[in-house]
Design an enzyme around this catalytic site. Sequence first.
Site: not given
Ligand code: 13P
Ligand code: G3H
Ligand code: ZN
Length: 349
Positions: A83, A226, A266, A269
């Site tokens: 990610d 989310s 994705n 959260t």
């Molecule tokens: P949220 O913070 O809305 O869960 O998004 C997660 C996300 O886009 C991770 O790449």
């Molecule tokens: O991109 C956002 C995802 O919620 C991952 O978050 O970089 O804190 O692991 P993080």
């Molecule tokens: Zn993201």
Amino acid sequence: MALVSMRQLLDEAAKGGYGVGAFNVNDMEQIQAIMEAAKETQSPVIVQASRGARQFAQDRYLFHLILAANELYPEIPIAMHQDHGNSFETCKSAIELGFTSVMMDGSLKADGKTPASFEENVEVTRKVVDFAHERGVTVEGEIGVLGGVEDGHGAGGSGLDHITDPDQAVEFAERTGVDALAIAIGTSHGAYKFTKKPDGSVLKMDVLIAIHKRLPKTHLVMHGSSSVPKDLQDIINQYGGKLKETWGVPVEEIQLGIRNGVRKINVDTDNRLAITGAIRKVFAETPEKFDPRDYLKPAREAMQKVVALRMQQFGQAGHAQDYKPLPITAMIKGYADGTLDTRPSVVGV
Ligand code: 13P
Ligand code: G3H
Ligand code: ZN
């Protein structure tokens, strides 16, 4: 069953007209929650690790936990995805570790904060596509910039600051050959996305629909998706948390997206909220407890509940056994001979 290429998983989702949740993981309990939800709902899954997660857990642990999941749930297709890769090197190291998919988030410079120019984004993404496709690995790119900051990653500001321009999305898809494209339509990472239930002035589903019309063969990705349900916020606050009132992306808007080319959604959260609420409840109600299993088990169950619900809502439930993962050699061949090419000029749009 081998890990599945994310491209195959998304192609199957497009055929079936459903979306697939991509859930972030940092530890064993989150992987277990996703796999139990996938078994319960018979869903294919995308498990994703951010740079922060790879650092937190040591990525080799995470990868081997995914291999264990693959052994334990042979009927469930699993794609392992990087990610928000911030550079060619991050994506390369994920591919070398065995991830079947990477996101090159070239919308930001390698610092993960400063918006990059269009040309910079095209250049680094193209380089990742060349490297990944030669190895049968899927690539997600991003055009436009999401709002918010998570763990130091993100441009900050509102989700409306850098909405994707459909013309640029088409040019980007053409010049990079990405398999999947994340677009910015007003969402942000984290809990604080909207100050009231979002309408079309802040959540630009019209932009998403316009992009899908221009790029019907490119799998669209919604980040920051989310829903930040009120009941999860309330549990945290009831047991001593201090979340401010906030709104996420309504599930019905995501479902509208799925009807218009969104294949990957994705979600991080909502799971973080579920876990934190469950742990706070145990701490508040039974302060004498100190065995981590007493709070990690309810935390894992709370996340499983959220994931299983999203799998039903996104439509991936029931599709785990529709197909068998293609060997990586078939993906390499498909990229080399052009059958997996989705560039607009090639697919004739
Ligand atoms: P949220 O913070 O809305 O869960 O998004 C997660 C996300 O886009 C991770 O790449
Ligand atoms: O991109 C956002 C995802 O919620 C991952 O978050 O970089 O804190 O692991 P993080
Ligand atoms: Zn993201």
